[in-house]
Design a protein around this motif. Structure first.
Motif, PDB file in Angstrom:
ATOM      1  N   ILE A  75      27.244  31.156  31.382  1.00 37.97           N
ATOM      2  CA  ILE A  75      28.710  31.604  31.261  1.00 37.97           C
ATOM      3  C   ILE A  75      29.732  30.683  32.194  1.00 37.97           C
ATOM      4  O   ILE A  75      29.167  30.165  33.463  1.00 37.97           O
ATOM      5  CB  ILE A  75      28.761  33.079  31.544  1.00 37.97           C
ATOM      6  CG1 ILE A  75      28.425  33.507  33.227  1.00 37.97           C
ATOM      7  CG2 ILE A  75      27.908  33.946  30.428  1.00 37.97           C
ATOM      8  CD1 ILE A  75      28.757  34.758  33.291  1.00 37.97           C
ATOM      9  N   PRO A  77      33.296  31.734  33.474  1.00 34.29           N
ATOM     10  CA  PRO A  77      34.490  32.285  33.704  1.00 34.29           C
ATOM     11  C   PRO A  77      35.882  31.208  33.864  1.00 34.29           C
ATOM     12  O   PRO A  77      35.507  30.529  34.985  1.00 34.29           O
ATOM     13  CB  PRO A  77      34.433  33.394  34.644  1.00 34.29           C
ATOM     14  CG  PRO A  77      32.937  33.581  34.877  1.00 34.29           C
ATOM     15  CD  PRO A  77      32.307  32.357  34.490  1.00 34.29           C
ATOM     16  N   HIS A  93      29.052  40.803  26.700  1.00 28.23           N
ATOM     17  CA  HIS A  93      30.035  40.531  27.422  1.00 28.23           C
ATOM     18  C   HIS A  93      30.036  40.550  28.921  1.00 28.23           C
ATOM     19  O   HIS A  93      29.170  41.088  29.339  1.00 28.23           O
ATOM     20  CB  HIS A  93      31.411  40.823  26.766  1.00 28.23           C
ATOM     21  CG  HIS A  93      31.326  41.201  25.117  1.00 28.23           C
ATOM     22  ND1 HIS A  93      31.349  39.922  24.451  1.00 28.23           N
ATOM     23  CD2 HIS A  93      31.270  42.016  24.228  1.00 28.23           C
ATOM     24  CE1 HIS A  93      31.241  40.099  23.244  1.00 28.23           C
ATOM     25  NE2 HIS A  93      31.295  41.538  23.087  1.00 28.23           N
ATOM     26  N   HIS A  94      31.269  40.124  29.560  1.00 30.59           N
ATOM     27  CA  HIS A  94      31.420  40.171  30.862  1.00 30.59           C
ATOM     28  C   HIS A  94      32.703  40.667  31.235  1.00 30.59           C
ATOM     29  O   HIS A  94      33.834  40.490  30.528  1.00 30.59           O
ATOM     30  CB  HIS A  94      30.922  38.780  31.665  1.00 30.59           C
ATOM     31  CG  HIS A  94      29.685  38.284  31.483  1.00 30.59           C
ATOM     32  ND1 HIS A  94      29.453  37.545  30.086  1.00 30.59           N
ATOM     33  CD2 HIS A  94      28.555  38.558  31.937  1.00 30.59           C
ATOM     34  CE1 HIS A  94      28.019  37.247  30.066  1.00 30.59           C
ATOM     35  NE2 HIS A  94      27.672  37.849  31.111  1.00 30.59           N
ATOM     36  N   VAL A  96      34.933  40.269  34.951  1.00 32.86           N
ATOM     37  CA  VAL A  96      35.093  39.410  35.929  1.00 32.86           C
ATOM     38  C   VAL A  96      36.300  40.098  36.973  1.00 32.86           C
ATOM     39  O   VAL A  96      37.408  40.169  36.576  1.00 32.86           O
ATOM     40  CB  VAL A  96      35.647  37.879  35.872  1.00 32.86           C
ATOM     41  CG1 VAL A  96      35.631  36.826  36.922  1.00 32.86           C
ATOM     42  CG2 VAL A  96      34.459  37.441  34.599  1.00 32.86           C
ATOM     43  N   ILE A 103      30.984  39.744  38.915  1.00 37.11           N
ATOM     44  CA  ILE A 103      30.650  39.729  37.407  1.00 37.11           C
ATOM     45  C   ILE A 103      29.815  40.647  37.157  1.00 37.11           C
ATOM     46  O   ILE A 103      28.891  40.905  37.695  1.00 37.11           O
ATOM     47  CB  ILE A 103      30.280  38.274  36.817  1.00 37.11           C
ATOM     48  CG1 ILE A 103      31.214  37.012  37.117  1.00 37.11           C
ATOM     49  CG2 ILE A 103      30.274  38.291  35.451  1.00 37.11           C
ATOM     50  CD1 ILE A 103      30.800  36.067  36.849  1.00 37.11           C
ATOM     51  N   GLU A 130      32.263  35.758  22.284  1.00 31.41           N
ATOM     52  CA  GLU A 130      32.120  35.628  23.637  1.00 31.41           C
ATOM     53  C   GLU A 130      33.587  36.233  24.341  1.00 31.41           C
ATOM     54  O   GLU A 130      34.589  35.716  24.093  1.00 31.41           O
ATOM     55  CB  GLU A 130      32.175  34.246  24.310  1.00 31.41           C
ATOM     56  CG  GLU A 130      32.094  34.284  25.758  1.00 31.41           C
ATOM     57  CD  GLU A 130      31.616  32.796  26.383  1.00 31.41           C
ATOM     58  OE1 GLU A 130      32.111  32.508  27.155  1.00 31.41           O
ATOM     59  OE2 GLU A 130      30.634  32.418  25.626  1.00 31.41           O
ATOM     60  N   THR A 132      35.707  37.866  27.736  1.00 28.64           N
ATOM     61  CA  THR A 132      35.593  38.069  29.013  1.00 28.64           C
ATOM     62  C   THR A 132      36.888  39.083  29.491  1.00 28.64           C
ATOM     63  O   THR A 132      38.043  38.599  29.126  1.00 28.64           O
ATOM     64  CB  THR A 132      35.844  36.664  29.952  1.00 28.64           C
ATOM     65  OG1 THR A 132      34.729  35.757  29.547  1.00 28.64           O
ATOM     66  CG2 THR A 132      35.953  37.014  31.551  1.00 28.64           C
ATOM     67  N   TYR A 133      36.456  40.187  30.242  1.00 34.10           N
ATOM     68  CA  TYR A 133      37.429  41.068  30.468  1.00 34.10           C
ATOM     69  C   TYR A 133      37.718  40.689  31.973  1.00 34.10           C
ATOM     70  O   TYR A 133      36.710  40.260  32.909  1.00 34.10           O
ATOM     71  CB  TYR A 133      36.813  42.500  30.534  1.00 34.10           C
ATOM     72  CG  TYR A 133      36.576  42.998  28.929  1.00 34.10           C
ATOM     73  CD1 TYR A 133      37.284  43.518  28.334  1.00 34.10           C
ATOM     74  CD2 TYR A 133      35.065  43.280  28.677  1.00 34.10           C
ATOM     75  CE1 TYR A 133      37.211  43.896  26.888  1.00 34.10           C
ATOM     76  CE2 TYR A 133      34.878  43.404  27.541  1.00 34.10           C
ATOM     77  CZ  TYR A 133      35.703  43.758  26.531  1.00 34.10           C
ATOM     78  OH  TYR A 133      35.353  44.371  25.260  1.00 34.10           O
ATOM     79  N   TRP A 134      39.030  40.768  32.407  1.00 35.09           N
ATOM     80  CA  TRP A 134      39.394  40.515  33.878  1.00 35.09           C
ATOM     81  C   TRP A 134      40.048  41.790  34.356  1.00 35.09           C
ATOM     82  O   TRP A 134      40.646  42.686  33.561  1.00 35.09           O
ATOM     83  CB  TRP A 134      40.378  39.434  33.866  1.00 35.09           C
ATOM     84  CG  TRP A 134      39.841  38.077  33.231  1.00 35.09           C
ATOM     85  CD1 TRP A 134      39.779  37.788  31.945  1.00 35.09           C
ATOM     86  CD2 TRP A 134      39.255  37.005  34.170  1.00 35.09           C
ATOM     87  NE1 TRP A 134      39.162  36.469  31.890  1.00 35.09           N
ATOM     88  CE2 TRP A 134      38.733  35.941  33.393  1.00 35.09           C
ATOM     89  CE3 TRP A 134      39.064  36.918  35.536  1.00 35.09           C
ATOM     90  CZ2 TRP A 134      38.284  34.947  33.589  1.00 35.09           C
ATOM     91  CZ3 TRP A 134      38.334  35.822  36.024  1.00 35.09           C
ATOM     92  CH2 TRP A 134      38.103  34.776  35.126  1.00 35.09           C
TER      93      TRP A 134
END
Length: 154
Positions: A75, A77, A93-94, A96, A103, A130, A132-134
């Motif tokens: 991954i 980010p 999913h991830h 961050v 993470i 894919e 990515t949540y922030w």
């Protein structure tokens, strides 16, 4: 060990994926199996504790082979170095943290893979999304509430 590939012995798992069983591959597979989202530097440090010697390039080569075989996931980010994890093939999913870079995994939010329905596929056969949540982790939220930055807390 948080081994992400069932109860299969690591040697059998490597062979089943068409990979030779080597000490560096076993060491890296075990390190990833401990869980987390690790940078190559950390994986190399831990591998050197387990093996007589291993080069950073050898660790990159092992990680590449494991990722191609579906035994690891890379991954990246935005703004961070690449990280690797053992959890692969499940389209998770991830999330961050913008403050400290922590993470965490987030399971597929809706339906079956690829979890999202794009407005247009351009003829592609989709098999993965894919996401990515922030945001801020609880520790960084506390620091922000105290009007401090993660760097000031160190």
């Amino acid at each position: 060990m948080v081994f992400m590939h069932g109860d299969i012995e690591p040697q059998a798992l490597l062979r089943a994926r068409g990979l030779r069983v080597t000490r560096p591959r076993l060491a890296v597979l075990d390190i990833l199996g401990q869980g987390g989202h690790l940078e190559v530097e950390e994986i190399t440090r831990q591998a050197r504790q387990r093996l007589d010697s291993v080069s950073t390039q050898a660790v990159y080569d092992v990680l590449g082979a494991l990722a191609r075989a579906g035994l690891a996931r890379r991954i990246e980010p935005a703004g961070s170095p690449a990280r690797y994890e053992a959890r692969s093939g499940d389209n998770h999913h991830h999330i961050v943290c913008r403050g400290c870079g922590a993470i965490a995994d987030v399971d597929c939010a809706t339906g079956t893979a690829p979890c999202l329905d794009p407005s247009q596929t351009h003829g592609f056969a989709l098999d993965e999304a894919e996401v990515t949540y922030w945001g801020l982790c609880p520790a960084c939220q506390q620091l922000a509430a105290e009007d401090r930055t993660p760097e000031a807390a160190s």
